[in-house]
Design a protein around this motif. Structure first.
Motif, mmCIF file in Angstrom:
data_model
loop_
_atom_site.group_PDB
_atom_site.id
_atom_site.type_symbol
_atom_site.label_atom_id
_atom_site.label_comp_id
_atom_site.label_asym_id
_atom_site.label_seq_id
_atom_site.Cartn_x
_atom_site.Cartn_y
_atom_site.Cartn_z
ATOM 1 N N LYS A 5 0.815 -1.220 0.000
ATOM 2 C CA LYS A 5 0.000 0.000 0.000
ATOM 3 C C LYS A 5 0.848 1.270 0.000
ATOM 4 O O LYS A 5 0.340 2.360 0.207
ATOM 5 N N THR A 6 2.140 1.149 -0.224
ATOM 6 C CA THR A 6 3.006 2.334 -0.155
ATOM 7 C C THR A 6 3.081 3.038 -1.507
ATOM 8 O O THR A 6 2.653 2.503 -2.534
ATOM 9 N N GLY A 7 3.686 4.224 -1.493
ATOM 10 C CA GLY A 7 3.879 4.983 -2.727
ATOM 11 C C GLY A 7 5.041 4.428 -3.545
ATOM 12 O O GLY A 7 5.787 3.556 -3.079
ATOM 13 N N PHE A 8 5.192 4.969 -4.754
ATOM 14 C CA PHE A 8 6.183 4.466 -5.708
ATOM 15 C C PHE A 8 7.613 4.597 -5.159
ATOM 16 O O PHE A 8 8.430 3.692 -5.304
ATOM 17 N N ASN A 9 7.920 5.728 -4.521
ATOM 18 C CA ASN A 9 9.283 5.937 -4.012
ATOM 19 C C ASN A 9 9.649 4.947 -2.916
ATOM 20 O O ASN A 9 10.783 4.471 -2.852
ATOM 21 N N THR A 10 8.682 4.640 -2.059
ATOM 22 C CA THR A 10 8.931 3.658 -0.994
ATOM 23 C C THR A 10 9.155 2.282 -1.613
ATOM 24 O O THR A 10 10.038 1.530 -1.177
ATOM 25 N N LYS A 11 8.393 1.981 -2.670
ATOM 26 C CA LYS A 11 8.586 0.691 -3.370
ATOM 27 C C LYS A 11 9.988 0.626 -3.990
ATOM 28 O O LYS A 11 10.614 -0.430 -4.022
ATOM 29 N N LEU A 12 10.473 1.766 -4.499
ATOM 30 C CA LEU A 12 11.812 1.784 -5.105
ATOM 31 C C LEU A 12 12.882 1.426 -4.080
ATOM 32 O O LEU A 12 13.904 0.829 -4.411
ATOM 33 N N ILE A 13 12.660 1.806 -2.845
ATOM 34 C CA ILE A 13 13.678 1.563 -1.814
ATOM 35 C C ILE A 13 13.483 0.205 -1.131
ATOM 36 O O ILE A 13 14.448 -0.472 -0.807
ATOM 37 N N HIS A 14 12.223 -0.191 -0.916
ATOM 38 C CA HIS A 14 11.993 -1.357 -0.049
ATOM 39 C C HIS A 14 11.366 -2.588 -0.713
ATOM 40 O O HIS A 14 11.365 -3.659 -0.107
#
Ligand code: LCS
Length: 393
Positions: A5-14
């Motif tokens: 459920k996170t945003g795109f930037n959080t997905k890029l990191i985690h």
């Protein structure tokens, strides 16, 4: 962490994190060709698929799997298959989905080798192809035959920057029971997610924006559904065009900054496009963010940003283009794109030189076309470089 459920930037990191008993902040490089089994039974179960254990790196590897999982999440797909290059993605798709006598309908102005391999090599195996302007939806409809298996589009296209309508193409493909394949290299999942518009298969040359640092050649295929994923993965394993664990690590490293790199590059590109459009020696500019772009409205519907690729022509044609390419000092005169550095090249004599002169002309790859890949340097410096180069034209 669960990044569902996170945003795109959080997905890029985690999103690519894997279990690691030492708590490593980054994905470790499993630089191994093979994996030992805890028992003979366990090994046999890995082969039957009853267990999900690793067997051999050509088949799967933890570092590569971390990257694949992350890319699948970023593209809203079922799964991803990392491969050795963008061309390995192209050929795996063709070979997995086509048999002798099958037909493909494709964008004409695509990356030259993606077309050449079909027309000059796979035609020997009985693959048939029609290349046309896929921004013309009526022409796409007419080109589909009973033996067509794939509608293949590259949008924005390399090097003409034409934008094909993803939703309209998906509707045509599905009405005819064929698959829509999209080369999403020029946008990356940050700017465009073709699966959300109905694409069945998306692929990238990760050599470009996804890795983003001009130091790796890599590719990836993402599918919407499991059955096609399995078909493509089996073909990749048979062809042996797998990614290497170290290569995967490098891409994971580059991928973390995808959004901030693209934000910066496209901010620069908008300024460069405005500068070029206003310059008296420039005949035309094609950039999806310009209102003068023929598919400006379509691009706004399916892209969240206009990217950092520009094509343009000078009033003095190829002679002027050569002078400009030989005069720039900041921009590197080099093929490729999507890295942090600004690049300039001439598709008709470089990336697309092997496309026949008639096909080049028909698909808009004219002799005056200069392709400009905008990097993340200071916009003022990129523009000053073009300005001094254009003075010599
Ligand atoms: N698809 C697109 C849209 C590309 O631009 C490229 C490479 C490929 C596929 C193939 O990827 P590769 O095997 O190189 O990773 N494009 C290049 C270009 O425009 N200049 O040099 C390479």
């Amino acid at each position: 962490m669960n990044t569902e459920k996170t945003g795109f930037n959080t997905k890029l990191i985690h999103a690519g994190a894997i279990d690691d008993r030492f708590g490593s902040a980054t994905v470790p490089i499993y630089q191994t060709s093979t994996f030992s089994f805890e028992s003979a039974e366990y090994g046999a179960q890995c082969f039957t698929g009853e267990r999900d254990g690793f067997i051999y790196t050509r088949i799967a590897n933890p570092t590569i799997k971390a990257l694949e999982q992350q890319i699948a999440v970023l593209e809203n797909g079922y799964g991803a298959i990392a491969v050795s290059s963008g061309m390995a993605a192209v050929t795996t798709i063709y070979l997995a989905l086509m048999s002798s006598g099958d037909h493909i309908v494709s964008t004409d102005a695509i990356y030259g080798p993606s077309r050449n391999v079909m027309e000059k090599q796979f035609s020997r195996f009985g693959f048939q192809s029609t290349y046309l302007d896929t921004t013309d939806i009526e022409a796409v409809k007419k080109a589909i035959r009973p033996n067509t298996k794939i509608l293949y589009i590259e949008t924005p296209s390399n090097p003409t920057m034409s934008v094909s309508d993803l939703k309209a193409c998906a509707e045509i493909a599905h009405a005819n029971n064929i698959l829509l394949v999209v080369d999403n290299t020029f946008s990356s999942p940050y700017l465009q997610k073709p699966i959300d518009f109905g694409a069945d298969i998306v692929f990238h040359s990760m050599t470009k924006f996804i890795n983003g640092h001009a130091d790796i050649v890599a590719g990836v295929i993402i599918t919407k559904e499991q059955s096609i994923y399995t078909q493509l993965r089996n073909m990749m394993i048979s062809l042996g065009c797998n990614m290497d664990p170290h290569q995967a690590y490098m891409v994971i490293r580059g991928l973390k900054t995808l959004a901030i790199r693209i934000d910066r590059a496209q901010e620069n590109a908008a300024k460069v496009a405005d500068f070029l459009e206003a310059h008296p020696k420039v005949a035309w500019v094609k950039y999806p963010g310009l209102k003068s772009h023929p598919q400006y409205e379509v691009s706004k519907k399916q892209m969240s940003g206009s990217g950092s690729m520009i094509s343009f022509g000078l009033k003095s044609g190829f002679t002027g283009a050569k002078t400009l390419m030989n005069s720039v000092r900041l921009a590197l005169l080099a093929v490729s794109l999507g890295g942090v550095e600004t690049l300039i090249q001439h598709p008709a004599s470089m990336t697309h030189s092997k496309v026949s002169p008639e096909d080049k002309l028909k698909s808009g790859i004219t002799d005056d076309l200069i392709r400009f890949a905008v990097g993340i340097e200071d916009a003022a410096d990129i523009i000053a470089d073009l300005e001094q180069g254009l003075e010599k034209v």
